[in-house]
Design a protein around this motif. Structure first.
Motif, PDB file in Angstrom:
ATOM      1  N   ALA A  76     -11.468  -2.450 -13.643  1.00 12.95           N
ATOM      2  CA  ALA A  76     -11.645  -3.840 -14.068  1.00 12.95           C
ATOM      3  C   ALA A  76     -10.408  -4.306 -14.843  1.00 12.95           C
ATOM      4  O   ALA A  76      -9.911  -5.415 -14.610  1.00 12.95           O
ATOM      5  CB  ALA A  76     -12.895  -3.971 -14.937  1.00 12.95           C
TER       6      ALA A  76
ATOM      7  N   TYR B 266     -11.766  -4.972  -6.597  1.00 10.74           N
ATOM      8  CA  TYR B 266     -12.411  -4.898  -7.913  1.00 10.74           C
ATOM      9  C   TYR B 266     -13.849  -4.402  -7.761  1.00 10.74           C
ATOM     10  O   TYR B 266     -14.310  -3.515  -8.474  1.00 10.74           O
ATOM     11  CB  TYR B 266     -12.380  -6.271  -8.590  1.00 10.74           C
ATOM     12  N   ARG B 267     -14.522  -4.965  -6.778  1.00 10.71           N
ATOM     13  CA  ARG B 267     -15.934  -4.650  -6.588  1.00 10.71           C
ATOM     14  C   ARG B 267     -16.130  -3.180  -6.181  1.00 10.71           C
ATOM     15  O   ARG B 267     -16.931  -2.458  -6.772  1.00 10.71           O
ATOM     16  CB  ARG B 267     -16.491  -5.602  -5.523  1.00 10.71           C
TER      17      ARG B 267
ATOM     18  N   ALA C 266      -7.528  -5.140 -12.593  1.00  8.35           N
ATOM     19  CA  ALA C 266      -7.837  -6.043 -11.473  1.00  8.35           C
ATOM     20  C   ALA C 266      -7.132  -7.382 -11.574  1.00  8.35           C
ATOM     21  O   ALA C 266      -7.079  -8.122 -10.597  1.00  8.35           O
ATOM     22  CB  ALA C 266      -9.347  -6.248 -11.349  1.00  8.35           C
ATOM     23  N   ILE C 267      -6.589  -7.718 -12.744  1.00  9.02           N
ATOM     24  CA  ILE C 267      -5.928  -9.032 -12.866  1.00  9.02           C
ATOM     25  C   ILE C 267      -4.452  -8.973 -12.468  1.00  9.02           C
ATOM     26  O   ILE C 267      -3.810 -10.001 -12.360  1.00  9.02           O
ATOM     27  CB  ILE C 267      -6.040  -9.615 -14.299  1.00  9.02           C
TER      28      ILE C 267
ATOM     29  N   TYR D 148     -17.446 -14.401 -10.675  1.00  7.74           N
ATOM     30  CA  TYR D 148     -17.751 -13.924  -9.317  1.00  7.74           C
ATOM     31  C   TYR D 148     -18.894 -12.911  -9.370  1.00  7.74           C
ATOM     32  O   TYR D 148     -19.844 -12.968  -8.582  1.00  7.74           O
ATOM     33  CB  TYR D 148     -16.503 -13.285  -8.703  1.00  7.74           C
ATOM     34  N   ARG D 149     -18.794 -11.996 -10.328  1.00  4.80           N
ATOM     35  CA  ARG D 149     -19.775 -10.920 -10.423  1.00  4.80           C
ATOM     36  C   ARG D 149     -21.165 -11.459 -10.766  1.00  4.80           C
ATOM     37  O   ARG D 149     -22.143 -11.148 -10.080  1.00  4.80           O
ATOM     38  CB  ARG D 149     -19.272  -9.935 -11.490  1.00  4.80           C
TER      39      ARG D 149
ATOM     40  N   LEU E 126     -18.800  -6.742 -16.422  1.00  3.03           N
ATOM     41  CA  LEU E 126     -17.501  -6.671 -15.734  1.00  3.03           C
ATOM     42  C   LEU E 126     -17.199  -5.249 -15.264  1.00  3.03           C
ATOM     43  O   LEU E 126     -16.649  -5.050 -14.178  1.00  3.03           O
ATOM     44  CB  LEU E 126     -16.396  -7.144 -16.685  1.00  3.03           C
TER      45      LEU E 126
ATOM     46  N   LEU F 122     -13.264 -13.017 -12.459  1.00  3.47           N
ATOM     47  CA  LEU F 122     -13.975 -11.839 -11.947  1.00  3.47           C
ATOM     48  C   LEU F 122     -15.407 -11.790 -12.488  1.00  3.47           C
ATOM     49  O   LEU F 122     -16.349 -11.508 -11.756  1.00  3.47           O
ATOM     50  CB  LEU F 122     -13.256 -10.553 -12.374  1.00  3.47           C
TER      51      LEU F 122
ATOM     52  N   LEU G 179     -10.803  -9.349  -5.024  1.00  2.00           N
ATOM     53  CA  LEU G 179     -12.206  -9.296  -5.444  1.00  2.00           C
ATOM     54  C   LEU G 179     -12.917  -8.095  -4.822  1.00  2.00           C
ATOM     55  O   LEU G 179     -13.676  -7.387  -5.487  1.00  2.00           O
ATOM     56  CB  LEU G 179     -12.951 -10.570  -5.025  1.00  2.00           C
TER      57      LEU G 179
ATOM     58  N   TYR H 147      -9.988 -12.501 -17.267  1.00  2.00           N
ATOM     59  CA  TYR H 147     -11.029 -11.771 -16.528  1.00  2.00           C
ATOM     60  C   TYR H 147     -12.198 -12.663 -16.138  1.00  2.00           C
ATOM     61  O   TYR H 147     -13.078 -12.243 -15.402  1.00  2.00           O
ATOM     62  CB  TYR H 147     -11.529 -10.583 -17.369  1.00  2.00           C
TER      63      TYR H 147
ATOM     64  N   TYR I 150      -9.371 -12.615  -0.410  1.00  2.00           N
ATOM     65  CA  TYR I 150     -10.562 -12.051  -1.061  1.00  2.00           C
ATOM     66  C   TYR I 150     -10.388 -10.578  -1.403  1.00  2.00           C
ATOM     67  O   TYR I 150     -11.236 -10.001  -2.069  1.00  2.00           O
ATOM     68  CB  TYR I 150     -11.793 -12.233  -0.150  1.00  2.00           C
TER      69      TYR I 150
END
Lengths: 405, 405
Positions: free
Chosen positions: A376, B254-255, A379-380, A254-255, A313, A251, B251, A248, B248
Motif C-alpha cells: 500500500a 495494489y489490490r 502504491a502511489i 477505490y477500496r 488501505l 486508493l 489499482l 493515498y 487500471y
C-alpha cells in the motif's frame, strides 16, 4: 554492555528527538541505545513521511546504535498494544532500561499509577464503561476514569504521558526486568502546530509545513539536524514525494467503494455500524480530509478514524488484529559498529529470532501484514519506482553505519 | 409494433456496427430495434473505451430505438452466461426476433448445431472433459469437442460464431419464442488489428490505434460515423482519457498485493492455484501487459485472464458468480421517440421491472456489482471528475433522443 531502549517514529527525526536521545544517554549511562521504530504506517494511522530506511539512516546518524522495526500489527494501534509490542521487543533484546519523554520528567507518578490501577482494575473498568455510555471516545473515557480514581499526578490528556504509562504497564504485565525511566520533554507540545521555539518544533508541525513537497524544506531546517535535511532531500529526489494521507485517498476511496458493507465490517476497528457511515460518506468525499471530517463524531476521534482507514488501505482484518499477541521476530533495520558489538554479545541469548533478511519471514503472519503495508505504501509511486521500492523492502540488508574517524 | 433485439458492446460504434444495424432492419422489417449493451466492463474483460452514456449516445445516433444495460454479472462472462443474460432481457422486452452477425450469414447451421448438441449432450461433455485433460483452454476444448461431433457447418474458432451459437442455445433453453436470425458480417475479422478495408475496421483495431489518447482520432475517422467521432471528442474533453487496462493496472496491482492468497482464491475465475501465480507475478510486473504475459499459459487465455483481472478489480466473487442466474430488472439507458412508443405499448406486460432511475436499485444484488464496477471504472479520474462521474451513474436518467426534423 548495558543497553537502553527507546520507542520512536522519527517522522521525521528532529532536534527534540536528538535532545531526548542525548538526555537518555546521560541519564542511563547506557553503552548502547536501541530504538524500536514503526515502519510504513505510524501509531496515529498515518503513512510515514519517508521510508523506514530513510528514517533508520536519520536514527543512526543521530547516534542510535540499533534500529529494529515495530511491526504494523503493533505500530498502528492504541497506546496499550503499541507499548506492549515495543516493550516485548526491547525485553527480547535484553535492554536494562527504557527511557521515554514525558511532560514532567518524573518516573514515580507513572509507576504509582500502574500499581494503583492494578489494585483498582474493576473500579477503573466500571468508570470507563460508564464514561463510554455517554458517547465520548475511548481515550476520553480513560482520562475521565482516571480523574475519578484520583490516582496519580499525571496529565493523561497528553499523548506522551499515555504512552509512558502504557510502557510502564507493559513492563509490569510482561514481568520484564526492564527499569523504566523518563526524561522531561523539551519545549513544544506533541500537537503544537506553530513554531514557538527557536530550534524545537513538533514532528506534526514539520510535516504540516512540508505538506508532501520539498519546497518548504528550508523553513523547517532550524528544527532538524543537517542529516535529517539531507535524508529528506535524498528521498525526495529518488522517490519524488513525501508521503501523506491525501496521496493515498484515491486508493482508499477505490477500496471502500468496491467493498460491500459486510466486507468493510470485517476490517479492524470497523465497529458499531461504522461501515455504513464509511460507505455513505465516501461517495461525496473528494479528499481524505473531507472524508474524515464527514464521519468524525464525539465518539470517533480523528486518530481512531485515521487508523481505521490505514487498516482498510492495508487490508488488516479484525481477525488478524485479534490474533496479534506478541512479536514473533526481531527485524533489524540498522546498526552502528557499537550496535553490532552489542548484538554479538547478546545474540545467543535472544528470546526471539533476529532477522536480517526479510525474505526469510515470508510465511510469518505478522510479516504478512508488513508486506501488505509495504504494498500500500509504495502504491502511489509511478513505475518502475514502485516495483523497485517494493523489492527494496525484501532485499535491503540492515544498514550498517560506520562512523568516519 | 414488432421489435428486434441486438446484442452489442459498441466499443466504439463503427461502420461495421452500422452495417449490422441497417442489415438487421432490412432483414427483419422490425419497427423497433432494441440493443442490449454491456456497461463499464466488456465480455473480454476490458474496461469500455468510454462510458455507457457516451456509447448509448452513439447507438441512438445510429438509429437504435432502445438501449438497455447488460449487467456486469452477465456482461463479463464466457459466451454462455453472456448470451443467457442478454437473451433473457430481450425476451422480457418482448422482442420477436434477435439478429446477430456471423461469418456465413446462414441461420440454419446454428439451429441445427443447437438441436444436435441437445441430443448428444453427454457425448459432447465427455469430449470436452477429455480435451481439458490435455491442458488446453476451455474455448479450445469446445472447438475440439465440436469437431469430434462433426455436427454442423460453423467455424467455432470464430468468437462471433460462438456467440451466435450461444444466443440460439439460450433462446432454446429459455423456451423463448424469439426467432433467431443472422446477417453476414462485413469484411474485417473480429481480431483484425490491421486496416485492410477502406471504411470497415474492427473495434479492437480502432482501440489499439487510439491507445488511450485522442491524438490518433483522425486516423480512425474513416471507420467510424461522424457521431462516434463527436462522442469520442466530447468524452475526451470532459474526462481527459479513453479507458484501457493499463490505466487500471496501478489499482489492480495494489489490490492483488494487499490480498492474501485465500482472499484472492475467493474471487470469480481464480481457480486451480491461479492465486499463487498471480501473487508471484504481480511483484515484478510494471504494466498490465507484462503481467498477463507472465501468467499466460496454454490453459489460461488472455481473455480469460483479463476477465479474471476485471473480477479482482471490481471485487466480484465466486459466490456472487454462482448466484448469478437471470436478470432481475431491465435498466434503460436510452431511447428514441420510437423506442418510447414501443415501451408504452409493452410496459404493462413486461416480465421484469423497467428501471429508469438507478437509485431505486440500491438493494439489488446484481446492481450491487454494477456499483462496484462503476467505482472501479471511475477510480482513474482525478477529483472532482471522479466524484461527479460516479454520481452520474446514479443520477443520469435514460437519454431521450429526439430526432430533429
Amino acid at each position: 554492555m548495558k543497553a537502553v531502549g527507546i520507542i520512536v517514529e522519527y517522522n521525521p527525526f528532529h532536534n527534540g528527538h536528538l535532545y531526548h536521545l542525548e538526555e537518555t544517554k546521560k541519564k542511563t549511562s547506557a553503552d548502547c541505545v536501541i530504538a524500536v521504530m514503526s515502519g510504513n504506517f505510524l501509531q496515529r494511522g498515518e503513512p510515514a513521511l519517508v521510508s523506514k530506511w530513510a528514517r533508520t539512516n536519520m536514527a543512526l546518524s543521530a547516534g542510535v546504535d540499533l534500529v529494529v522495526e515495530l511491526p504494523y500489527v503493533f505500530a498502528v494501534q492504541s497506546a496499550e498494544m503499541f507499548a506492549s509490542g515495543a516493550v516485548a521487543l526491547l525485553d527480547a533484546l535484553h535492554c536494562a532500561e527504557i527511557c521515554f519523554g514525558s511532560e514532567s520528567g518524573e518516573i514515580d507518578p507513572f509507576i504509582e499509577a500502574v500499581h494503583t490501577l492494578q489494585k483498582r482494575q474493576q473500579e477503573y473498568d466500571m468508570h470507563i464503561q460508564q464514561a463510554l455510555k455517554t458517547g465520548i471516545s475511548y481515550p476520553q473515557a480513560i482520562t475521565r476514569a482516571w480523574k475519578q480514581l484520583q490516582i496519580a499526578d499525571i496529565d493523561l490528556t497528553k499523548p506522551n504521558n499515555i504512552l509512558g504509562f502504557s510502557y510502564v504497564k507493559a513492563i509490569k504485565e510482561q514481568n520484564s526486568s526492564i527499569i523504566p525511566r523518563t526524561v522531561q520533554r523539551i519545549a513544544s507540545g506533541y500537537h503544537d502546530e506553530t513554531f514557538s521555539h527557536p530550534f524545537i518544533a513538533s514532528a506534526t508541525s514539520l510535516r504540516k509545513t512540508l505538506s508532501g513537497s520539498i519546497e518548504q524544506l528550508e523553513h523547517i531546517s532550524p528544527y532538524i539536524p543537517s542529516y535529517t535535511k539531507h535524508a529528506l532531500e535524498q528521498y525526495y529526489s529518488t522517490y519524488g514525494t513525501f508521503h501523506e494521507w491525501e496521496h493515498y485517498f484515491p486508493l482508499l476511496k477505490y477500496r471502500i467503494m468496491t467493498m460491500e458493507e459486510n466486507e468493510l465490517q470485517r476490517m479492524a476497528n470497523v465497529d458499531e455500524g461504522l461501515e455504513y457511515r464509511f460507505k455513505q460518506a465516501i461517495v461525496e468525499a473528494e479528499t481524505f480530509s473531507q472524508f474524515i471530517h464527514s464521519i468524525k463524531t464525539k465518539r470517533y476521534t480523528w486518530t481512531r478514524l485515521q487508523r481505521t482507514c490505514a487498516h482498510i488501505l492495508t487490508n488488516f482484518t479484525k481477525e488478524q488484529m485479534a490474533a496479534t499477541k506478541k512479536p514473533a521476530y526481531i527485524r533489524l533495520l540498522g546498526m552502528s559498529e557499537n550496535g553490532r558489538r552489542y548484538l554479538q554479545i547478546v545474540k545467543k541469548k535472544l528470546s526471539l529470532p533476529l532477522i536480517t533478511n526479510a525474505a526469510r519471514l515470508h510465511s510469518d503472519y505478522i510479516y504478512e501484514q508488513e508486506k501488505k503495508a509495504v504494498a500500500a505504501y509504495t502504491a502511489i509511486f509511478p513505475e518502475p519506482i514502485r516495483t523497485n521500492a517494493t523489492k527494496e523492502e525484501y532485499a535491503t540488508p540492515p544498514i550498517y553505519w560506520r562512523a568516519c574517524k
